[in-house]
Design an enzyme around this catalytic site. Sequence first.
Site: not given
Ligand code: GLY
Length: 418
Positions: A126, A191
């Site tokens: 992230d 993601d």
């Molecule tokens: N990256 C986490 C989500 O999309 O909730």
Amino acid sequence: MNMRNSFVHCTLSLCTLTLSLCTLLLISCTKQSELDKAIAYADAKVHLTISQMESITDSMPRNVLDESQSKWNLRANVPQEWCGGFWDGCLWYDYALTGKSEVLRAATMTGNQMLYLATAPVFDHDLGFLVITSLLNGYRLSPDADTRATYKEALLACADSLCTLFNLSVGTILSWPRHIKDYGGHNTIMDNMINLELLLWAAEETADDNKADFYRHVAVSHADTTMTYHFREDGTCYHVAVYDPVTGKHLYNCTHQGYADFSVWARGQAWAIYGYTMVYRYTHEPRFLTFAQKVTDAYLRLVNSQMVNDQMVNDIVPYWDFCDPRIPNAPKDASAACVVLSALLELQHYVPAAKAEEYKTAADAMFCDLTEHYESDAQCPAILLHSTGHHPAGSEIDAAIIYADYYFMEALYKLQLY
Ligand code: GLY
């Protein structure tokens, strides 16, 4: 055709032409006015949030669980909180759209609060989300050369940090170091495609050719490996792919935030659409464009059949997971629609005319639906309601969440730009 008929024909043609032009003008005026209205509405919400955040330096807006709330619930600005950059990104887009000096001040101040990430140990994938939304937007949109230089240096340092999660045998970036034991291997989530932008951007910006090659290799390898192991034949994706960290062998797929391993988590599919569109923007590799269309078409098929089955003719926002058996009584996810909207506004410019028209029509419908049915009440600082964060964990269900606002503002910016 006699003279009279010819005259009538010409007059009719002229009338038709005039009418078509008027209709076109009317449509485009309406569109610009709708866009202006949406920008003014978003800007008002941004100003509500600026007032709340004025004296806060250690936290960022995250969600509004109840529409009657006049303030955001905040989360600490730490590497463990993946949403830390979205508020700054909203500010940069609002500044780009309105040019207001108080917004620029807030954007720069908030961006500066993200600079610590350049020297913090990488927590997980992230890191990309955190700095692409904040510092990369600041780098592109700030009018101040010193700010841009500072952000560029920090972004390049973050690109190096993100690369430490790359596994050469697997060919992807590890998403969650803390979950290696839980999943029994190197885990990569859909993601993670979004984070590749940091590396593809860094490859273009670094002065070091060896580093540029490595950043590009990591990003392209991640995109290719994900394309091979993370999707079903029909173009829908799994949320998680697990690999043997030593041999690199793909072990299995499962879900983390979706309804089930076999299901289609709407935001996961949205990340895939956005991710492959963005990777094509940087690489111009035709295979990524073909794949972006495949995953987009899979999403549009699902969302269209959802609308037909539930007779929700005006609601193109997906349920949080297309396979939740509680549909039509399952929560929606406006954030997924915003991610797809932003991606489609770009993808439509890369594809042949007929496909472009299809994507443009879908994007128009998404924009209208979001502005007509998902905007919040006057006192609520969030732009959009009805997103779903982590349904299996019971977290942020049918809530206003900052990343929906971010991708919506990005869409407004793209609509204004194109
Ligand atoms: N990256 C986490 C989500 O999309 O909730």
